[in-house]
Design a protein around this motif. Structure first.
Motif, PDB file in Angstrom:
ATOM      1  N   TYR A 176       0.827  -1.059  -0.013  1.00 32.83           N
ATOM      2  CA  TYR A 176      -0.070  -0.085  -0.150  1.00 32.83           C
ATOM      3  C   TYR A 176       0.796   1.433   0.047  1.00 32.83           C
ATOM      4  O   TYR A 176       0.571   2.167  -0.640  1.00 32.83           O
ATOM      5  CB  TYR A 176      -1.161  -0.226   1.264  1.00 32.83           C
ATOM      6  CG  TYR A 176      -1.767   1.128   1.447  1.00 32.83           C
ATOM      7  CD1 TYR A 176      -2.969   1.515   0.595  1.00 32.83           C
ATOM      8  CD2 TYR A 176      -1.325   2.387   2.400  1.00 32.83           C
ATOM      9  CE1 TYR A 176      -3.616   2.480   0.499  1.00 32.83           C
ATOM     10  CE2 TYR A 176      -1.851   3.524   2.264  1.00 32.83           C
ATOM     11  CZ  TYR A 176      -3.187   3.381   1.591  1.00 32.83           C
ATOM     12  OH  TYR A 176      -3.975   4.893   1.637  1.00 32.83           O
ATOM     13  N   ARG A 191       1.178   4.143  -2.979  1.00 29.64           N
ATOM     14  CA  ARG A 191       0.958   5.818  -2.637  1.00 29.64           C
ATOM     15  C   ARG A 191       2.177   6.735  -3.051  1.00 29.64           C
ATOM     16  O   ARG A 191       2.194   7.815  -3.018  1.00 29.64           O
ATOM     17  CB  ARG A 191       0.727   5.733  -1.224  1.00 29.64           C
ATOM     18  CG  ARG A 191      -0.587   5.450  -0.654  1.00 29.64           C
ATOM     19  CD  ARG A 191      -1.783   6.362  -1.537  1.00 29.64           C
ATOM     20  NE  ARG A 191      -3.352   5.900  -1.513  1.00 29.64           N
ATOM     21  CZ  ARG A 191      -3.902   5.739  -2.480  1.00 29.64           C
ATOM     22  NH1 ARG A 191      -3.397   5.993  -3.621  1.00 29.64           N
ATOM     23  NH2 ARG A 191      -5.068   5.387  -2.314  1.00 29.64           N
ATOM     24  N   GLN A 227      -9.787  -1.150   4.084  1.00 34.19           N
ATOM     25  CA  GLN A 227      -9.723   0.172   4.818  1.00 34.19           C
ATOM     26  C   GLN A 227      -9.579   1.121   4.203  1.00 34.19           C
ATOM     27  O   GLN A 227     -10.045   2.254   4.506  1.00 34.19           O
ATOM     28  CB  GLN A 227      -8.881  -0.282   6.376  1.00 34.19           C
ATOM     29  CG  GLN A 227      -9.263  -1.117   7.405  1.00 34.19           C
ATOM     30  CD  GLN A 227      -7.979  -1.294   8.305  1.00 34.19           C
ATOM     31  OE1 GLN A 227      -7.020  -0.958   8.160  1.00 34.19           O
ATOM     32  NE2 GLN A 227      -8.738  -2.104   9.295  1.00 34.19           N
ATOM     33  N   ALA A 228      -8.698   1.059   3.151  1.00 38.95           N
ATOM     34  CA  ALA A 228      -8.595   1.978   2.420  1.00 38.95           C
ATOM     35  C   ALA A 228      -9.786   2.452   1.313  1.00 38.95           C
ATOM     36  O   ALA A 228      -9.402   3.246   0.260  1.00 38.95           O
ATOM     37  CB  ALA A 228      -7.204   1.967   1.347  1.00 38.95           C
TER      38      ALA A 228
END
Length: 430
Positions: free
Chosen positions: A3, A7, A35-36
């Motif tokens: 993740y 990003r 959750q993202a």
């Protein structure tokens, strides 16, 4: 880690997280992506395997020294054999091409790029692992996996993004097929000749061609390939081949062991002898010497901890992450014995915590359990090199968790405790 890497290149919403198969290393990040805001997508069979095969898979991985955290978040959107995901400017085609490392294997076609994300149907860069050691899957003495790779090739992809390793072109896929064909053929020959497993391993491992020996080992090994195919050729009620695998901990010659120990009386003499032998890289004999000492001085936590420490050091002599597990299991047993004898024995807590944190650092796992052991060791008293190792372990845990400021503070404390403690010096320069 994935993740965070994403990003660094884009701040756009992550719409989907696709599980190509049920294995822990391909599903354990589901919670983070959910959750993202991502929808977790997988085959129905993958979701089923994540539930039904999870206990056995988890038990095996924990026995190898992995700290897994909570179970993976289950897929929210499932499909039977194939489906499409619309990204707006292009679509993804998710398809089951056939059995590969797992029965639930999914490939992700990106038609606009003429590329395929293969999951573990294709692995490059090191020796492939042909299925979970405790499951009946993968290269089970048939050509299913080879057929699946050939089916993948019918799409003529410009490149294949494998489940492990660098991008795969034709040469890498050809090598994978060559490896699979070699072991399918050679193991079957040995079994048909009536060889026992021990005879088969000795015959094949002595005569591996150079091209097999030249392949780097990270997860899979040639021995694992032998065991996988062998398991597919025999009747056995126990799933997988892990229970058939000889220990990676080297055995000692009985005569040499007697020669080096029969006159020893004190534990310290055993320790010094083992250290001398280990310096000559005969870890099998060194381990046997300290195991003999631990059994002789069975009420001495120091003996069990020294044995565990040497076994941990010897794990560096094998390259496969899973083979190291044999050493970690043995070390864990010895440390448990030491702490049963003395629950406050600081060196045992230190080694237990260090091993846990080192595994977490390598595999991106949780560090809380290891830190708890380190803090117990600190409370019960450490000094010198042991104190340096404790602070180094704390620093490594902080680095694993992404807090570089706290990591460097801990490394500095380690160096202050023992300026010659090289791991802390190297970590502080990284």
């Amino acid at each position: 880690r994935l993740y965070n890497a994403i990003r660094t290149v884009t701040d756009k919403p992550i719409l989907y997280a696709i599980n190509t198969h049920y294995h822990w290393d391909h599903t354990n990040g589901n919670t983070i992506f959910h959750q993202a805001g991502a929808t977790v997508v997988a085959r129905e069979m993958t979701k089923e395997f994540m539930v039904n095969r999870s206990p056995r898979q988890e038990a095996f991985l924990r026995s190898r020294g992995f700290t897994l955290g909570d179970p993976p978040f289950l897929p929210q959107q499932t499909f039977a054999h194939e489906t499409e995901l619309d990204l707006g400017n292009q679509s993804l085609h998710l398809i089951h091409l056939g059995k590969a490392e797992t029965d639930d294997a999914t490939a992700v076609r990106i038609p606009a790029e003429n590329c395929i994300v293969s999951g573990d149907t294709v692995m490059t860069g090191s020796f492939p692992i042909f299925g979970q050691p405790v499951m009946n899957e993968g290269l089970m003495a048939n050509h299913d996996w080879i057929n699946t790779i050939n089916e993948l090739r019918t799409y003529a992809p410009k490149c294949v993004l494998p489940g492990h390793g660098p991008l795969a072109q034709d040469a890498e896929i050809d090598l994978l097929l060559q490896i699979e064909a070699y072991f399918l053929t050679e193991v079957r020959k040995c079994v048909e000749q009536g060889m026992s497993l021990a005879e088969l391993l000795a015959e094949m491992e002595t005569n591996f061609p150079d091209w097999i020996r030249s392949i780097a080992e990270v997860w899979g090994t040639p021995r694992y390939a032998i065991l996988r195919v062998y398991r597919g050729l025999i009747d056995d009620p126990e799933p997988g081949w892990q229970h058939l695998k000889p220990s990676a901990i080297p055995a000692a010659d009985a005569e040499k062991l007697h020669e080096r120990t029969h006159e020893l009386e004190e534990f310290e003499a055993y320790r010094e002898t083992a250290e001398e032998v280990a310096e000559g890289n005969d870890f099998g004999l060194a381990i046997a010497i300290l195991k003999t000492a631990a059994e002789k001085f069975s009420n001495l936590p120091e003996a069990w901890t020294a044995y565990a420490n040497l076994v941990t050091q010897a794990s560096r002599s094998v390259s496969s992450v899973l083979e190291k597990g044999d050493f970690f299991v043995e070390a864990k047993k010895a440390l448990n014995t030491a702490l049963e004898l003395d629950p406050d024995y600081a060196p045992a807590h230190l080694l237990r915590g260090y091993n846990h944190i080192l595994s977490a650092y390598r595999n991106g796992d949780e560090t809380k359990t290891g830190l708890a052991s380190i803090y117990k060791a600190l409370v019960n008293g450490l000094q010198g090199t042991q104190l340096a190792q404790a602070y180094f372990s704390i620093g490594l845990a902080h680095r694993t968790n992404g807090d570089e400021t706290l990591a460097r503070e801990a490394f500095a404390k380690a160096i202050a405790a023992d300026a010659r403690f090289m791991p802390a010096q190297l970590a502080n320069m990284a």
